[in-house]
Design an enzyme around this catalytic site. Structure first.
Site, PDB file in Angstrom:
ATOM      1  N   GLN A   1       2.981  -6.393  -1.526  1.00 54.82           N
ATOM      2  CA  GLN A   1       3.180  -5.102  -0.860  1.00 54.82           C
ATOM      3  C   GLN A   1       4.147  -4.193  -1.605  1.00 54.82           C
ATOM      4  O   GLN A   1       4.240  -2.997  -1.289  1.00 54.82           O
ATOM      5  CB  GLN A   1       3.675  -5.318   0.570  1.00 54.82           C
ATOM      6  CG  GLN A   1       5.093  -5.868   0.665  1.00 54.82           C
ATOM      7  CD  GLN A   1       5.501  -6.206   2.082  1.00 54.82           C
ATOM      8  OE1 GLN A   1       4.953  -7.102   2.707  1.00 54.82           O
ATOM      9  NE2 GLN A   1       6.489  -5.502   2.604  1.00 54.82           N
TER      10      GLN A   1
ATOM     11  N   CYS B   1       3.772  -4.651   5.482  1.00 51.85           N
ATOM     12  CA  CYS B   1       3.332  -6.012   5.785  1.00 51.85           C
ATOM     13  C   CYS B   1       2.276  -6.024   6.893  1.00 51.85           C
ATOM     14  O   CYS B   1       1.358  -6.849   6.872  1.00 51.85           O
ATOM     15  CB  CYS B   1       4.519  -6.867   6.184  1.00 51.85           C
ATOM     16  SG  CYS B   1       5.449  -6.223   7.579  1.00 51.85           S
TER      17      CYS B   1
ATOM     18  N   HIS C   1       8.597  -8.963  10.476  1.00 52.42           N
ATOM     19  CA  HIS C   1       7.677  -9.128   9.342  1.00 52.42           C
ATOM     20  C   HIS C   1       6.336  -9.657   9.849  1.00 52.42           C
ATOM     21  O   HIS C   1       6.302 -10.598  10.647  1.00 52.42           O
ATOM     22  CB  HIS C   1       8.290 -10.099   8.334  1.00 52.42           C
ATOM     23  CG  HIS C   1       7.556 -10.165   7.033  1.00 52.42           C
ATOM     24  ND1 HIS C   1       7.125  -9.055   6.338  1.00 52.42           N
ATOM     25  CD2 HIS C   1       7.172 -11.230   6.282  1.00 52.42           C
ATOM     26  CE1 HIS C   1       6.513  -9.430   5.233  1.00 52.42           C
ATOM     27  NE2 HIS C   1       6.529 -10.742   5.175  1.00 52.42           N
TER      28      HIS C   1
END
Lengths: 237, 214
Positions: free
Chosen positions: B19, B25, B161
């Site tokens: 990324q 994410c 995340h």
């Protein structure tokens, strides 16, 4: 992390008092150990603040001597406490290790072999006074005795991940962050309950704030997600 | 659920992606899930575009973060996902250039999974990789092995995340989840993270979801 001068920061008082309460738990007031001095530092994390404390305390004489739980521990003791202070929870004592001043190395990492990627001797353990906790804020970089191994690790890191910085000042700053991150990785390693190895990664030159800003996603815990229909349960064997 | 399962062994995963310095994410987690769903329903493993979501998903905030549940809606609204080759990743928000005629994978809906890890395992084994989110505190310095961070350091309240759950099993008696991350193959175990299974470690069970391809 922030290296604090000896007992001059009020922020150390609460975690020290908490650690002493735990230490003296179950004792009569007259038999409690007395705090003499404290020095330490705090490491601010997303989950709260981790206090590393180096406390000198006085154990009262045993009377009778057979009442001493550990006769050798009477007199002055040097203790290392780690206290985690979370906003949403009580304080937690993560680590407590005490001994006669000068009679043993500080417990930090003494029983733990560092994993790959961590320096085998992140700090001088030969003297309590030489411990990292005693370092002033400006000297979070490795001390002379440790610098060769740390700088070697940092050079490997720069090569492995093809990193470069704008100038010598920035390189020095990143080395300091790298050193502090190694400490944090070491702490994760000590507390991990699985088989993971922590150490140098390509993010080892980033502060926690930088890492969160560049690579993480704060919206996940701050925004309400759109409600989806529940998945049907798995049916087959 | 079977004792162990890994969708990498069944051809449902594309290579580990990166990324970059962008909080996208959520897009990688969702495209990974759609890649798996499309493979299992249509038999073709396509590498799908995260940049399309970064640029065109107006419900989310591109590199500033996003939610998988919004991304599913965006994919449905846009009309599908282009491939990585047609709409390649830049790691920064740019003007949306999605072309409906280039869409190669579609979804029909999306679902929330149970918070029970046994049920998540059973669903994964039967239906494919699952989008999840977790607290990534331990991941900055993770190198290998099964991570089981001390719980106060990895609170389920700080989910930050999104990743892709691809399998589970045991290593030397330690139960684990196999997780595809989006920090490149030079992180973790060739881009993968192994997290302790059975203790809701780091809140991994709080936001499990999947697209549905009919």
């Amino acid at each position: 992390g922030r290296h604090l001068p000896l007992a001059s920061d009020p922020a150390l008082e609460a975690p020290t008092q908490f650690a002493m309460e735990i230490y003296n738990r179950g004792r009569d007031p007259g038999a409690a150990a007395v705090l003499q001095s404290v020095r330490g530092r705090s490491l601010k994390m997303a989950q709260g603040v981790l206090y590393s404390l180096e406390v000198t305390l006085a154990e009262p004489p045993c009377s009778p001597p057979t009442a001493c739980k550990h006769p050798q521990s009477s007199g002055t003791l040097l203790c290392r406490f780690e206290v985690l202070d979370q906003m949403w929870a009580k304080q937690t004592l993560l680590e407590q290790d005490c001994g006669q001043p000068g009679s043993q190395p500080l417990p930090w990492s003494s029983d733990h072999q560092p994993p790959p990627g961590l320096p085998s001797k992140a700090r001088n353990q030969s003297s309590p006074d030489a411990g990292l906790l005693a370092e002033p804020h400006s000297s979070s970089l490795p001390r002379m005795g440790d610098s060769v191994e740390l700088i070697s690790l940092f050079k490997d890191f720069l090569t492995t991940y093809n990193k470069s910085y704008a100038n010598a000042t920035e390189t020095q700053r990143r080395l300091g962050i790298f050193a502090r991150n190694l400490e944090l990785a070491h702490k994760l390693q000590e507390l991990d309950q699985g088989s993971a190895q922590y150490g140098v990664t390509k993010f080892s030159d980033l502060t926690e704030e930088e890492f969160r800003m560049f690579y993480l996603n704060p919206l996940l815990s701050s925004l309400p997600g759109r409600a989806l229909r529940p998945a049907p349960r798995a049916r087959g064997p | 659920a079977p004792a162990s399962w890994d969708w990498r062994d069944h051809g449902a995963l594309t290579a580990a992606k990166n990324q970059g310095m962008c909080g996208s994410c959520w897009a990688f987690s969702v495209t990974g899930n759609v890649e798996g769903q499309w493979f299992l329903r249509r038999g073709a493993l396509l590498t799908l575009s995260e940049q399309e979501l970064v640029d065109c998903d107006t419900l989310d905030q591109a590199c500033g973060g996003g939610l998988p549940s919004n991304a599913y809606t965006a994919i449905e609204t846009l009309g599908g996902l282009e491939t990585e080759k047609d709409y390649s990743y830049e790691g920064r928000k740019e003007r949306c250039s999605f072309s409906p005629d280039k869409a190669r994978a579609y979804i029909n809906s999306s679902v929330d999974l149970s918070r029970d890890e046994q049920e998540i395992a059973a669903w994964l084994a039967e239906n494919g990789p699952v989008s999840i989110a977790l607290n990534a505190f331990a991941m900055q310095f993770y190198r290998r092995g099964v991570s089981h961070p001390f719980r106060p350091l990895c609170s389920p309240w700080f989910i930050d995340h999104a990743v892709l759950l691809v399998g589970y099993g045991d290593r030397s008696g330690i139960p684990f989840w196999a997780i595809k991350n989006s920090w490149g193959p030079d992180w973790g175990e060739e881009g993968y993270y192994y997290l302790y299974r059975g203790a809701r470690a780091c809140g991994m069970n709080t936001m499990a979801s999947s697209a549905i391809v009919d």
